[in-house]
Enzyme design. Structure first.
Site, PDB file in Angstrom:
ATOM      1  N   LYS A  10     -12.142   9.939  12.230  1.00  0.00           N
ATOM      2  CA  LYS A  10     -12.190  10.685  13.479  1.00  0.00           C
ATOM      3  C   LYS A  10     -13.035   9.943  14.528  1.00  0.00           C
ATOM      4  CE  LYS A  10     -11.571  15.147  11.204  1.00  0.00           C
ATOM      5  NZ  LYS A  10     -12.173  16.484  10.996  1.00  0.00           N
ATOM      6  N   TYR A  50      -2.393  19.261  14.809  1.00  0.00           N
ATOM      7  CA  TYR A  50      -3.166  20.401  14.310  1.00  0.00           C
ATOM      8  C   TYR A  50      -2.486  21.748  14.588  1.00  0.00           C
ATOM      9  CZ  TYR A  50      -7.005  17.297  13.158  1.00  0.00           C
ATOM     10  OH  TYR A  50      -7.783  16.310  12.599  1.00  0.00           O
ATOM     11  N   PHE A  58     -11.176  27.782  16.236  1.00  0.00           N
ATOM     12  CA  PHE A  58     -11.689  26.421  16.447  1.00  0.00           C
ATOM     13  C   PHE A  58     -10.652  25.442  16.979  1.00  0.00           C
ATOM     14  CE2 PHE A  58     -10.390  26.689  11.949  1.00  0.00           C
ATOM     15  CZ  PHE A  58      -9.507  25.613  11.862  1.00  0.00           C
ATOM     16  N   ARG A  86      -9.561  13.449  -1.237  1.00  0.00           N
ATOM     17  CA  ARG A  86     -10.350  14.630  -0.897  1.00  0.00           C
ATOM     18  C   ARG A  86     -11.718  14.596  -1.597  1.00  0.00           C
ATOM     19  NH1 ARG A  86      -8.203  17.783   2.454  1.00  0.00           N
ATOM     20  NH2 ARG A  86      -9.483  19.599   1.969  1.00  0.00           N
ATOM     21  N   THR A  92     -15.514  19.960   3.567  1.00  0.00           N
ATOM     22  CA  THR A  92     -15.360  19.966   5.023  1.00  0.00           C
ATOM     23  C   THR A  92     -16.706  20.119   5.722  1.00  0.00           C
ATOM     24  OG1 THR A  92     -13.144  20.896   4.803  1.00  0.00           O
ATOM     25  CG2 THR A  92     -14.199  21.109   6.951  1.00  0.00           C
ATOM     26  N   ARG A 103     -18.453  12.508   3.824  1.00  0.00           N
ATOM     27  CA  ARG A 103     -18.985  13.528   4.727  1.00  0.00           C
ATOM     28  C   ARG A 103     -20.475  13.771   4.507  1.00  0.00           C
ATOM     29  NH1 ARG A 103     -13.626  17.253   4.358  1.00  0.00           N
ATOM     30  NH2 ARG A 103     -12.499  16.329   6.119  1.00  0.00           N
ATOM     31  N   ASN A 113     -17.051  15.730  11.348  1.00  0.00           N
ATOM     32  CA  ASN A 113     -17.219  15.428   9.931  1.00  0.00           C
ATOM     33  C   ASN A 113     -16.569  14.105   9.497  1.00  0.00           C
ATOM     34  OD1 ASN A 113     -14.556  16.237   9.870  1.00  0.00           O
ATOM     35  ND2 ASN A 113     -14.892  18.019   8.593  1.00  0.00           N
ATOM     36  N   HIS A 116     -10.602  12.967   8.071  1.00  0.00           N
ATOM     37  CA  HIS A 116      -9.604  14.003   7.798  1.00  0.00           C
ATOM     38  C   HIS A 116      -8.794  13.552   6.599  1.00  0.00           C
ATOM     39  CE1 HIS A 116      -6.145  16.712   8.387  1.00  0.00           C
ATOM     40  NE2 HIS A 116      -5.434  15.650   8.061  1.00  0.00           N
ATOM     41  N   GLU A 127       2.030  14.794   7.625  1.00  0.00           N
ATOM     42  CA  GLU A 127       0.991  14.065   8.346  1.00  0.00           C
ATOM     43  C   GLU A 127       1.237  12.553   8.348  1.00  0.00           C
ATOM     44  OE1 GLU A 127      -2.647  17.275   7.935  1.00  0.00           O
ATOM     45  OE2 GLU A 127      -2.752  15.427   6.749  1.00  0.00           O
TER      46      GLU A 127
END
Length: 138
Positions: A10, A50, A58, A86, A92, A103, A113, A116, A127
């Site tokens: 990100k 998204y 959010f 993950r 998250t 993270r 964070n 993704h 995605e």
């Protein structure tokens, strides 16, 4: 089972020069980078990506954040790639992430964070295709 999934570094991660560190962790885990690019999302592209969160409180903040600077989407491939990516990312909310996860080590907060990751095979398929044409994946 060999899977493909999407990772995104990100804007906060790109701005802090974490691309190499994140990719190093992916590769050291035994997963493979099958495609990558750097780009700046416009509002429409971020909203489309998204869209599943459109009704969540959010959503607007997430779209605004994801358009603040370049992002680095990449395709990860390997045995159980979704679960393994993950696990590498961590929870998250970085406050709940395990020590040594991306993270926990780098995220500022739940909104910024750093990375993704797709959460399921169906999501991963959507995605990956959102950012990469099939012929761009090696």
């Amino acid at each position: 089972m060999i899977e493909r999934t999407l990772g995104i570094i990100k804007p906060d991660g790109v701005a802090r020069n974490l691309i190499g560190e994140v990719l190093r962790r992916v590769e050291q885990s035994g997963l493979r980078i099958a495609a990558a690019r750097i780009l700046k999302l416009d509002k429409a592209k971020a909203e489309g990506f998204y869209a599943v969160h459109k009704e969540r409180p959010f959503f607007k903040d997430l779209v605004a954040y994801m358009t603040t600077g370049p992002v680095f989407p990449f395709v990860i491939e390997g045995e159980n790639a979704i679960a393994r990516w993950r696990e590498l990312m961590g929870a998250t909310n970085p406050a709940n992430a395990a020590p040594g996860t991306i993270r926990k080590d780098f995220a500022a907060n739940i909104e910024r964070n750093t990375v993704h990751g797709s959460d399921a095979p169906e999501t991963a398929k959507f995605e990956v295709a959102y950012f990469f044409k099939q012929e761009e994946i090696c």
